[in-house]
Design a protein around this motif. Structure first.
Motif, PDB file in Angstrom:
ATOM      1  N   ALA A 122     -11.352 -19.436  30.666  1.00 12.74           N
ATOM      2  CA  ALA A 122     -12.245 -19.620  29.799  1.00 12.74           C
ATOM      3  C   ALA A 122     -13.491 -18.635  29.585  1.00 12.74           C
ATOM      4  CB  ALA A 122     -12.932 -20.625  29.099  1.00 12.74           C
ATOM      5  N   VAL A 123     -13.975 -19.284  30.450  1.00 15.05           N
ATOM      6  CA  VAL A 123     -15.975 -17.526  30.716  1.00 15.05           C
ATOM      7  C   VAL A 123     -14.519 -16.149  30.870  1.00 15.05           C
ATOM      8  CG1 VAL A 123     -17.165 -17.625  32.366  1.00 15.05           C
ATOM      9  CG2 VAL A 123     -16.251 -19.735  32.006  1.00 15.05           C
ATOM     10  N   VAL A 124     -13.997 -16.127  31.946  1.00 14.09           N
ATOM     11  CA  VAL A 124     -13.319 -15.158  31.953  1.00 14.09           C
ATOM     12  C   VAL A 124     -12.460 -14.191  30.759  1.00 14.09           C
ATOM     13  CG1 VAL A 124     -10.753 -13.611  33.450  1.00 14.09           C
ATOM     14  CG2 VAL A 124     -12.307 -15.278  33.870  1.00 14.09           C
ATOM     15  N   ARG A 125     -11.905 -15.242  29.768  1.00 11.91           N
ATOM     16  CA  ARG A 125     -11.690 -14.849  28.741  1.00 11.91           C
ATOM     17  C   ARG A 125     -12.828 -14.064  27.339  1.00 11.91           C
ATOM     18  NH1 ARG A 125      -7.139 -18.708  29.047  1.00 11.91           N
ATOM     19  NH2 ARG A 125      -9.032 -19.672  27.646  1.00 11.91           N
ATOM     20  N   HIS A 126     -13.507 -14.563  27.785  1.00 16.29           N
ATOM     21  CA  HIS A 126     -15.218 -14.625  26.715  1.00 16.29           C
ATOM     22  C   HIS A 126     -15.599 -13.514  27.246  1.00 16.29           C
ATOM     23  CE1 HIS A 126     -19.318 -14.622  25.881  1.00 16.29           C
ATOM     24  NE2 HIS A 126     -18.911 -15.129  24.642  1.00 16.29           N
ATOM     25  N   GLY A 127     -15.914 -13.493  29.067  1.00 14.47           N
ATOM     26  CA  GLY A 127     -16.090 -11.469  29.375  1.00 14.47           C
ATOM     27  C   GLY A 127     -15.394 -10.564  28.351  1.00 14.47           C
ATOM     28  N   ARG A 128     -13.943 -11.178  28.786  1.00 17.22           N
ATOM     29  CA  ARG A 128     -13.362  -9.751  27.979  1.00 17.22           C
ATOM     30  C   ARG A 128     -13.454  -9.124  26.549  1.00 17.22           C
ATOM     31  NH1 ARG A 128      -8.450  -8.572  29.963  1.00 17.22           N
ATOM     32  NH2 ARG A 128      -7.839  -9.487  31.758  1.00 17.22           N
ATOM     33  N   GLN A 129     -13.768 -10.221  25.466  1.00 21.40           N
ATOM     34  CA  GLN A 129     -13.491 -10.434  24.419  1.00 21.40           C
ATOM     35  C   GLN A 129     -15.507  -9.076  24.279  1.00 21.40           C
ATOM     36  OE1 GLN A 129     -11.490 -11.219  21.786  1.00 21.40           O
ATOM     37  NE2 GLN A 129     -13.448  -9.427  21.095  1.00 21.40           N
ATOM     38  N   ALA A 130     -16.292 -10.048  25.093  1.00 20.74           N
ATOM     39  CA  ALA A 130     -17.587  -9.780  25.366  1.00 20.74           C
ATOM     40  C   ALA A 130     -18.310  -8.391  25.238  1.00 20.74           C
ATOM     41  CB  ALA A 130     -18.952 -10.568  25.774  1.00 20.74           C
ATOM     42  N   ARG A 131     -16.874  -8.441  25.960  1.00 22.66           N
ATOM     43  CA  ARG A 131     -17.475  -6.303  26.454  1.00 22.66           C
ATOM     44  C   ARG A 131     -16.576  -5.086  25.297  1.00 22.66           C
ATOM     45  NH1 ARG A 131     -11.922  -4.663  30.377  1.00 22.66           N
ATOM     46  NH2 ARG A 131     -13.549  -3.900  31.323  1.00 22.66           N
ATOM     47  N   ILE A 132     -15.927  -6.157  24.233  1.00 23.56           N
ATOM     48  CA  ILE A 132     -15.200  -4.996  23.358  1.00 23.56           C
ATOM     49  C   ILE A 132     -16.404  -4.644  22.554  1.00 23.56           C
ATOM     50  CG2 ILE A 132     -13.936  -4.904  21.375  1.00 23.56           C
ATOM     51  CD1 ILE A 132     -12.426  -4.864  23.976  1.00 23.56           C
ATOM     52  N   PRO A 133     -16.950  -4.950  22.042  1.00 23.17           N
ATOM     53  CA  PRO A 133     -18.212  -3.722  21.197  1.00 23.17           C
ATOM     54  C   PRO A 133     -18.893  -3.097  21.264  1.00 23.17           C
ATOM     55  CG  PRO A 133     -18.608  -6.475  20.866  1.00 23.17           C
ATOM     56  CD  PRO A 133     -17.546  -6.357  22.185  1.00 23.17           C
ATOM     57  N   ALA A 134     -19.226  -2.629  22.792  1.00 23.73           N
ATOM     58  CA  ALA A 134     -20.240  -2.108  24.038  1.00 23.73           C
ATOM     59  C   ALA A 134     -18.733  -0.662  24.032  1.00 23.73           C
ATOM     60  CB  ALA A 134     -20.675  -2.567  25.172  1.00 23.73           C
ATOM     61  N   MET A 135     -17.663  -1.299  23.904  1.00 20.50           N
ATOM     62  CA  MET A 135     -16.458  -0.061  24.436  1.00 20.50           C
ATOM     63  C   MET A 135     -16.283   0.656  23.668  1.00 20.50           C
ATOM     64  SD  MET A 135     -13.567  -1.635  26.906  1.00 20.50           S
ATOM     65  CE  MET A 135     -12.879  -0.528  27.319  1.00 20.50           C
ATOM     66  N   LEU A 136     -16.511  -0.553  21.815  1.00 26.21           N
ATOM     67  CA  LEU A 136     -16.172   0.732  20.836  1.00 26.21           C
ATOM     68  C   LEU A 136     -17.240   1.127  20.425  1.00 26.21           C
ATOM     69  CD1 LEU A 136     -15.041  -2.239  18.582  1.00 26.21           C
ATOM     70  CD2 LEU A 136     -13.159  -0.339  20.039  1.00 26.21           C
ATOM     71  N   ALA A 137     -18.114   1.000  20.871  1.00 25.85           N
ATOM     72  CA  ALA A 137     -19.308   1.954  20.677  1.00 25.85           C
ATOM     73  C   ALA A 137     -19.741   3.102  21.285  1.00 25.85           C
ATOM     74  CB  ALA A 137     -20.554   0.794  20.683  1.00 25.85           C
ATOM     75  N   ALA A 138     -19.514   2.940  22.164  1.00 29.00           N
ATOM     76  CA  ALA A 138     -19.234   3.946  23.385  1.00 29.00           C
ATOM     77  C   ALA A 138     -17.497   4.856  22.990  1.00 29.00           C
ATOM     78  CB  ALA A 138     -18.884   3.321  24.664  1.00 29.00           C
ATOM     79  N   LEU A 139     -16.792   4.586  22.535  1.00 27.90           N
ATOM     80  CA  LEU A 139     -16.131   5.629  22.087  1.00 27.90           C
ATOM     81  C   LEU A 139     -16.403   5.833  20.797  1.00 27.90           C
ATOM     82  CD1 LEU A 139     -12.861   2.944  23.096  1.00 27.90           C
ATOM     83  CD2 LEU A 139     -13.093   5.708  23.932  1.00 27.90           C
ATOM     84  N   ALA A 140     -17.365   5.138  19.803  1.00 29.06           N
ATOM     85  CA  ALA A 140     -17.201   5.929  18.464  1.00 29.06           C
ATOM     86  C   ALA A 140     -18.674   7.540  18.359  1.00 29.06           C
ATOM     87  CB  ALA A 140     -18.175   4.475  17.711  1.00 29.06           C
ATOM     88  N   GLY A 141     -19.122   6.549  19.889  1.00 30.70           N
ATOM     89  CA  GLY A 141     -19.626   7.558  20.082  1.00 30.70           C
ATOM     90  C   GLY A 141     -19.147   8.912  20.260  1.00 30.70           C
ATOM     91  N   ILE A 142     -18.238   8.581  20.650  1.00 24.69           N
ATOM     92  CA  ILE A 142     -17.616  10.148  22.023  1.00 24.69           C
ATOM     93  C   ILE A 142     -16.883  10.754  20.265  1.00 24.69           C
ATOM     94  CG2 ILE A 142     -18.415  10.038  24.376  1.00 24.69           C
ATOM     95  CD1 ILE A 142     -15.593   9.239  24.086  1.00 24.69           C
ATOM     96  N   GLY A 143     -16.915   9.998  19.237  1.00 21.29           N
ATOM     97  CA  GLY A 143     -15.758  10.754  18.698  1.00 21.29           C
ATOM     98  C   GLY A 143     -14.290   9.996  17.813  1.00 21.29           C
ATOM     99  N   LEU A 144     -14.215   8.768  18.697  1.00 18.75           N
ATOM    100  CA  LEU A 144     -13.772   8.284  18.754  1.00 18.75           C
ATOM    101  C   LEU A 144     -13.442   6.893  18.294  1.00 18.75           C
ATOM    102  CD1 LEU A 144     -12.022   8.973  22.204  1.00 18.75           C
ATOM    103  CD2 LEU A 144     -11.338  10.009  20.200  1.00 18.75           C
ATOM    104  N   PRO A 145     -14.045   6.777  16.943  1.00 16.99           N
ATOM    105  CA  PRO A 145     -13.422   5.546  16.575  1.00 16.99           C
ATOM    106  C   PRO A 145     -12.732   4.693  15.978  1.00 16.99           C
ATOM    107  CG  PRO A 145     -14.049   6.681  14.429  1.00 16.99           C
ATOM    108  CD  PRO A 145     -13.460   7.872  15.315  1.00 16.99           C
TER     109      PRO A 145
END
Ligand code: AMP
Ligand code: MN
Ligand code: MN
Ligand code: MN
Length: 281
Positions: free
Chosen positions: A92-115
Motif C-alpha cells: 500500500a505504501v508503494v502504491r501510494h508512492g506511485r500515485q503521489a508522484r503523478i501531480p509533479a510529473m503532470l506539472a513537469a510535462l505541462a511545463g514543457i508544453g505537454l498538458p
C-alpha cells in the motif's frame, strides 16, 4: 511443458485483463503462466478462475518495486499469501508512492508544453490500483505527443528525462523478508536488465541468498544478452539459486515480449511449487 513465469495484466501496466492474458497464454500453447502485476495482487482471483476455465495452470505472483543502493530492482514473489498484513501494508505504501508522484510529473510535462487532462489519465489507468509511467505514456499517445510507450519513455519518462519524478520503492532486503514472511518464493526479475547490474554482483546475490532467503534469479529475459544469460546461469548454479525465464508480457504495451518468448524449465517450476507448498505449512 511450456512455462512462462512473469506476465502483466491491466491491473498494473499490461493491456489485457487478467482473463484475457490467461486466454492468450492458453492460445499460445503455454501449460503454466505466472501473473506478476506491479505491486498488487488484485488480478489473481480473476486470472485463477480463467486458468481453470482454460485448462492451464496459473502461478500467482507479484512484481515488487524495490531499491538497492539507489538502483531500482524488481522483485518477483510467487505464492505469497495476499492477505499477509506486513506485505499488504508495504505494498500500500508503494502504491501510494506511485500515485503521489503523478501531480509533479503532470506539472513537469505541462511545463514543457505537454498538458494531460486528469480525466484522460484516469481513463488510461482504468481500474488499476497501481498507476505507472506506462499509463502516462498511453495518455501522451492519446494526445498525439508520441507514437508509442517506447517513444514516451525515451523522450520524457525515463530517469533523467524532463517528465521523470522519483518515487518510493521498498528496500530490497525488506522486500525479500516480506515475501518470505508471506510464505512466498523470492526471485529477482531481470537482475542485469535495467541499471541494477552494478549492485547485483555475485557476492551481493550470495549475501541476499544466505541472509535474506533469495530463492532465484530470472535469467532468460529479453533484457539480458546471451553473454549475460550465460554468466547469470553460472552464478545461479554456483549459488544454488533457481534460474527462471519469462516473456514479461505486457499485452500491446510492450512490443517484442510475446507470451512464451522465454520459458522456465519444468524442474525449476517443480522446485518452486515445492517451496511454496512447504512454506504454506
Ligand atoms: P513505473 O512502474 O512507473 O516505474 O514504470 C516502469 C514500467 O514501465 C516498467 O514496469 C515497464 O513495464 C514500463 N516500461 C519501461 N520502459 C518502457 C519502454 N521503453 N516501453 C514500454 N514500457 C516501458
Ligand atoms: Mn511493467
Ligand atoms: Mn520489471
Ligand atoms: Mn514485469
Amino acid at each position: 511443458m511450456r512455462i512462462d513465469l512473469h506476465t502483466h495484466s491491466c491491473v498494473s501496466d499490461g493491456t489485457d485483463t487478467p482473463a484475457e492474458m490467461v486466454a492468450a497464454a492458453a492460445a499460445a500453447g503455454l501449460d503454466v503462466v505466472g501473473l506478476c502485476d506491479h505491486d498488487t495482487f488484485d488480478g489473481l482471483t480473476a486470472a485463477s478462475a480463467a486458468a481453470q476455465e482454460a485448462g492451464i495452470r496459473l502461478l500467482p505472483g507479484i512484481e515488487i518495486s524495490t531499491v538497492q543502493d539507489g538502483r531500482g530492482v524488481h522483485l518477483l514473489g510467487y505464492g505469497c499469501r495476499p492477505d499477509d498484513p506486513a506485505l499488504s501494508a508495504e505494498l500500500a505504501v508503494v502504491r501510494h508512492g506511485r500515485q503521489a508522484r503523478i501531480p509533479a510529473m503532470l506539472a513537469a510535462l505541462a511545463g514543457i508544453g505537454l498538458p494531460i487532462e486528469d480525466d484522460l489519465l484516469a481513463a488510461m489507468v482504468g481500474e488499476s490500483p497501481s498507476i505507472g509511467r506506462p499509463h502516462l505514456a498511453d495518455a501522451m499517445v492519446a494526445k498525439g505527443y508520441v507514437t508509442d510507450r517506447s517513444e514516451a519513455f525515451a523522450r520524457y519518462l525515463d530517469a533523467g528525462r524532463p517528465g521523470y519524478v522519483r518515487r518510493y520503492a521498498t528496500p530490497l532486503e525488506l522486500g525479500l523478508d516480506l515475501v518470505r514472511g508471506a510464505g512466498g518464493v523470492a526471485v529477482i526479475a531481470h537482475p542485469w536488465g535495467r541499471g541494477a547490474r552494478e549492485v547485483l554482483t555475485g557476492p551481493a546475490l550470495a549475501r541476499l541468498a544466505s541472509e535474506h532467503g533469495l530463492d532465484g534469479i530470472e535469467v532468460d529475459h529479453s533484457d539480458h544478452s546471451a553473454a549475460d544469460r550465460g554468466a547469470l546461469r553460472g552464478l545461479a548454479d554456483r549459488l544454488g539459486l533457481l534460474a527462471t525465464g519469462s516473456s514479461d508480457y505486457h499485452g500491446t504495451g510492450k512490443t517484442n515480449h510475446p507470451l512464451g518468448l522465454n520459458t522456465t524449465a519444468a524442474e525449476v517450476f517443480d522446485e518452486l511449487r515445492r517451496r511454496i507448498a512447504q512454506r504454506a505449512r
